[in-house]
Design a protein around this motif. Structure first.
Motif, short mmCIF file in Angstrom:
data_model
loop_
_atom_site.label_atom_id
_atom_site.label_comp_id
_atom_site.label_asym_id
_atom_site.label_seq_id
_atom_site.Cartn_x
_atom_site.Cartn_y
_atom_site.Cartn_z
N LEU A 90 -62.17 161.45 34.40
CA LEU A 90 -61.69 162.23 35.53
C LEU A 90 -61.27 163.63 35.10
O LEU A 90 -61.47 164.60 35.82
CB LEU A 90 -60.53 161.54 36.24
CG LEU A 90 -60.85 160.27 37.03
CD1 LEU A 90 -59.74 160.00 38.03
CD2 LEU A 90 -62.18 160.34 37.74
N GLU A 91 -60.71 163.72 33.90
CA GLU A 91 -60.31 165.01 33.36
C GLU A 91 -61.55 165.90 33.24
O GLU A 91 -61.54 167.07 33.63
CB GLU A 91 -59.68 164.80 31.99
CG GLU A 91 -59.01 166.03 31.41
CD GLU A 91 -58.35 165.72 30.07
OE1 GLU A 91 -57.44 166.46 29.70
OE2 GLU A 91 -58.75 164.73 29.41
N ARG A 92 -62.62 165.33 32.73
CA ARG A 92 -63.88 166.05 32.58
C ARG A 92 -64.43 166.47 33.93
O ARG A 92 -64.86 167.60 34.12
CB ARG A 92 -64.88 165.14 31.84
CG ARG A 92 -66.19 165.80 31.45
CD ARG A 92 -67.23 164.75 31.07
NE ARG A 92 -67.58 163.90 32.20
CZ ARG A 92 -68.44 164.23 33.15
NH1 ARG A 92 -69.05 165.40 33.10
NH2 ARG A 92 -68.70 163.40 34.14
N GLN A 93 -64.38 165.55 34.90
CA GLN A 93 -64.89 165.86 36.24
C GLN A 93 -64.10 166.98 36.87
O GLN A 93 -64.67 167.87 37.50
CB GLN A 93 -64.80 164.63 37.14
CG GLN A 93 -65.94 163.64 36.94
CD GLN A 93 -65.94 162.57 38.01
OE1 GLN A 93 -65.57 162.82 39.15
NE2 GLN A 93 -66.36 161.38 37.63
N LEU A 94 -62.79 166.97 36.70
CA LEU A 94 -61.97 168.01 37.29
C LEU A 94 -62.30 169.36 36.68
O LEU A 94 -62.40 170.36 37.39
CB LEU A 94 -60.47 167.70 37.12
CG LEU A 94 -59.52 168.72 37.75
CD1 LEU A 94 -59.76 168.84 39.24
CD2 LEU A 94 -58.07 168.36 37.49
N GLU A 95 -62.50 169.39 35.36
CA GLU A 95 -62.87 170.65 34.71
C GLU A 95 -64.18 171.17 35.27
O GLU A 95 -64.32 172.36 35.53
CB GLU A 95 -63.02 170.43 33.20
CG GLU A 95 -61.71 170.58 32.47
CD GLU A 95 -61.83 170.24 30.99
OE1 GLU A 95 -60.84 169.72 30.45
OE2 GLU A 95 -62.90 170.49 30.40
N GLU A 96 -65.13 170.26 35.47
CA GLU A 96 -66.43 170.63 36.03
C GLU A 96 -66.27 171.25 37.41
O GLU A 96 -66.85 172.29 37.72
CB GLU A 96 -67.29 169.37 36.18
CG GLU A 96 -68.64 169.46 35.51
CD GLU A 96 -69.36 168.12 35.59
OE1 GLU A 96 -69.80 167.66 34.53
OE2 GLU A 96 -69.46 167.58 36.70
N VAL A 97 -65.47 170.59 38.23
CA VAL A 97 -65.26 171.06 39.60
C VAL A 97 -64.59 172.43 39.59
O VAL A 97 -64.96 173.34 40.33
CB VAL A 97 -64.40 170.04 40.38
CG1 VAL A 97 -63.90 170.64 41.69
CG2 VAL A 97 -65.20 168.79 40.67
N GLN A 98 -63.60 172.60 38.69
CA GLN A 98 -62.90 173.88 38.60
C GLN A 98 -63.82 174.98 38.10
O GLN A 98 -63.74 176.12 38.53
CB GLN A 98 -61.67 173.75 37.71
CG GLN A 98 -60.56 172.95 38.35
CD GLN A 98 -59.43 172.61 37.39
OE1 GLN A 98 -59.63 172.60 36.18
NE2 GLN A 98 -58.26 172.35 37.92
N GLU A 99 -64.71 174.61 37.17
CA GLU A 99 -65.67 175.58 36.63
C GLU A 99 -66.63 176.04 37.70
O GLU A 99 -66.96 177.22 37.81
CB GLU A 99 -66.43 174.94 35.46
CG GLU A 99 -67.35 175.88 34.71
CD GLU A 99 -66.66 177.15 34.26
OE1 GLU A 99 -65.55 177.08 33.71
OE2 GLU A 99 -67.23 178.24 34.51
N GLU A 100 -67.08 175.09 38.53
CA GLU A 100 -67.98 175.43 39.64
C GLU A 100 -67.30 176.38 40.60
O GLU A 100 -67.90 177.32 41.09
CB GLU A 100 -68.39 174.17 40.39
CG GLU A 100 -69.69 173.59 39.92
CD GLU A 100 -70.03 172.31 40.65
OE1 GLU A 100 -70.33 171.32 39.96
OE2 GLU A 100 -69.98 172.33 41.89
N ALA A 101 -66.03 176.14 40.85
CA ALA A 101 -65.28 177.00 41.76
C ALA A 101 -65.21 178.41 41.19
O ALA A 101 -65.36 179.40 41.90
CB ALA A 101 -63.88 176.44 41.99
N ARG A 102 -65.02 178.49 39.84
CA ARG A 102 -64.95 179.80 39.20
C ARG A 102 -66.29 180.52 39.28
O ARG A 102 -66.35 181.70 39.57
CB ARG A 102 -64.56 179.65 37.73
CG ARG A 102 -63.07 179.64 37.49
CD ARG A 102 -62.78 179.84 36.01
NE ARG A 102 -63.14 178.66 35.23
CZ ARG A 102 -62.31 177.67 34.97
NH1 ARG A 102 -61.08 177.69 35.44
NH2 ARG A 102 -62.69 176.63 34.24
#
Lengths: 253, 156
Positions: free
Chosen positions: A124-136
């Motif tokens: 989940l930590e990895r998924q959240l980073e991915e989602v945040q990266e996409e937002a950026r």
């Protein structure tokens, strides 16, 4: 081996929420009859009490490293076993009161380990980073649009002025100092950077613009001081940023 | 209280998150500092005599508090008996800080809180519950507040 038993027992009954509770039959360790016990699962610890109202657990099974299996029993239906890998390991034979309870307990116990929990958290930590990266990067995409529009503005104004010089074909090497270049002609005057990007569609990056020397601050961040109207510098700077953003965006697909 | 000692001893032989020789003092009055090999494995702290393979003891690290006592010393205290401190003496400040950090993160409760945070954030940013694909979205331990209903299923 010592264990901080008092604190472990306290953990069983303290106000942290249990992960599962219920009655199960447990085969005795000395007396091999099945005894009905009240079970509380917390984390990787399975506590059992004589009664639901008992204040102190009779015992605890540390579940780390265990496997849970369905098993055949002559006397009990809905039987399953908690097994361990080590030499002369205990086998805890249990039985539930019905099929649904058995399935539910087997599922809960086989996923109770700290290791399993750690895996899920990391995922989940990895998924959240991915989602945040996409937002950026979608933020970057909207900045890209903004720059394209600015560049169009610059192109138009410079085409009105007369600038001549060697034409710029794709990648060009820059030497120190200013070098003028005529922007490649594009039918509707739409941003040159789009043309550049499609030429570099295979992901080849343009040569980095060499650092400016002896300018105000010498930083590439503000390549054009208001007075110079040096389109080539402006063009190069935006082109580099745009190419980088495009690569980032492509990689995030 | 009975517990599966053999299995716990077997666990103490597994790869550890962190292991070192530290000075350790028990919580009883009159306990003195002794050199022990201390191993952190999942949510247990095992301690061994420096020349032995079998642990003398294990501490389950749930419902406990870790504190800096001194430059190089930290303590572990269990919430049900806050006056009883287990003291650990490290060889450096850095080592002390690293152990404190590792022990804080070694509880099941700590992981559960992180998981719930990530789950909630991902759901907030994407509208999807990341646990659904694993079929574990309705497990009690993953709920934001145990007792409250789980997150609504993803809109299709």
């Amino acid at each position: 081996m010592k264990l901080n038993e008092r604190s472990v027992a306290h953990y069983a009954t303290c106000n942290s929420p249990p992960d599962k509770t219920g009655f199960l039959f447990k085969k005795g360790e000395r007396n091999t009859a099945y005894h009905r016990r009240w079970f509380i699962l917390k984390g990787n610890m399975l506590f059992y009490f004589e009664e639901k109202e008992s204040r102190e657990p009779v015992g605890v099974i540390v579940l780390e490293g265990c496997t849970v299996e369905l098993c055949e029993s002559e006397s009990e239906e809905f039987a399953f076993a908690i097994k361990f890998d080590c030499v002369k390991a205990k086998v805890y034979k249990m039985a539930a009161e019905n099929q649904a309870a058995m399935e539910s307990w087997v599922k809960a116990l086989s996923r109770a380990s700290f290791d399993y929990m750690r895996l899920v958290v990391k995922e989940l930590e990895r998924q959240l980073e991915e989602v945040q990266e996409e937002a950026r990067s979608s933020q970057a995409k909207s900045m890209l649009k903004k720059h394209q529009l600015q560049l169009q503005g610059a192109t138009f104004s410079l085409q009105n002025a007369t600038i001549t010089g060697p034409s710029q074909e794709g990648v060009s090497s820059r030497e120190n100092g200013v070098s003028w270049s005529k922007p490649p002609s594009v039918p509707n005057g739409v941003s040159n950077t789009q043309g550049d990007c499609s030429e570099r569609g295979d992901g080849v990056r343009p040569h980095p613009v060499p650092p400016r020397r002896k300018t105000n601050g010498g930083s590439l961040e503000s390549p054009v001081s208001p007075g110079t109207g040096c389109f080539s510098k402006l063009h190069d700077w935006y082109g580099k940023e745009v190419a980088e953003l495009r690569i980032e965006w492509l990689q995030s697909q | 209280m009975r517990f599966n000692e053999k299995e716990l001893v077997f666990l103490s032989r597994q790869p550890s998150e962190r292991a070192a020789e530290l000075g350790m003092r028990g919580p009883k009055k009159g306990d003195v500092v002794k050199r022990r090999v201390v191993k952190l494995i999942v949510n247990f702290l095992f301690y061994f005599r420096t020349d032995e393979d079998e642990p003398i003891g294990a501490l389950l690290l749930e419902q406990c508090r870790v504190e800096r006592e001194d430059d190089q010393v930290f303590s572990v205290v269990f919430l049900d008996e806050a006056e009883r401190k287990y003291l650990f003496e490290c060889d450096s400040q850095e080592q002390c800080v690293e152990w404190i950090d590792a022990i804080i993160k070694a509880s099941y409760e700590f992981m559960r809180k992180n998981l719930i945070y990530y789950r909630t954030e991902i759901h907030r940013l994407t509208g999807k519950d990341p646990l659904e694909q694993y079929g574990i979205s309705d497990e009690t331990r993953f709920q934001v507040n145990s007792g409250l209903p789980p997150l609504p299923p993803a809109a299709t």
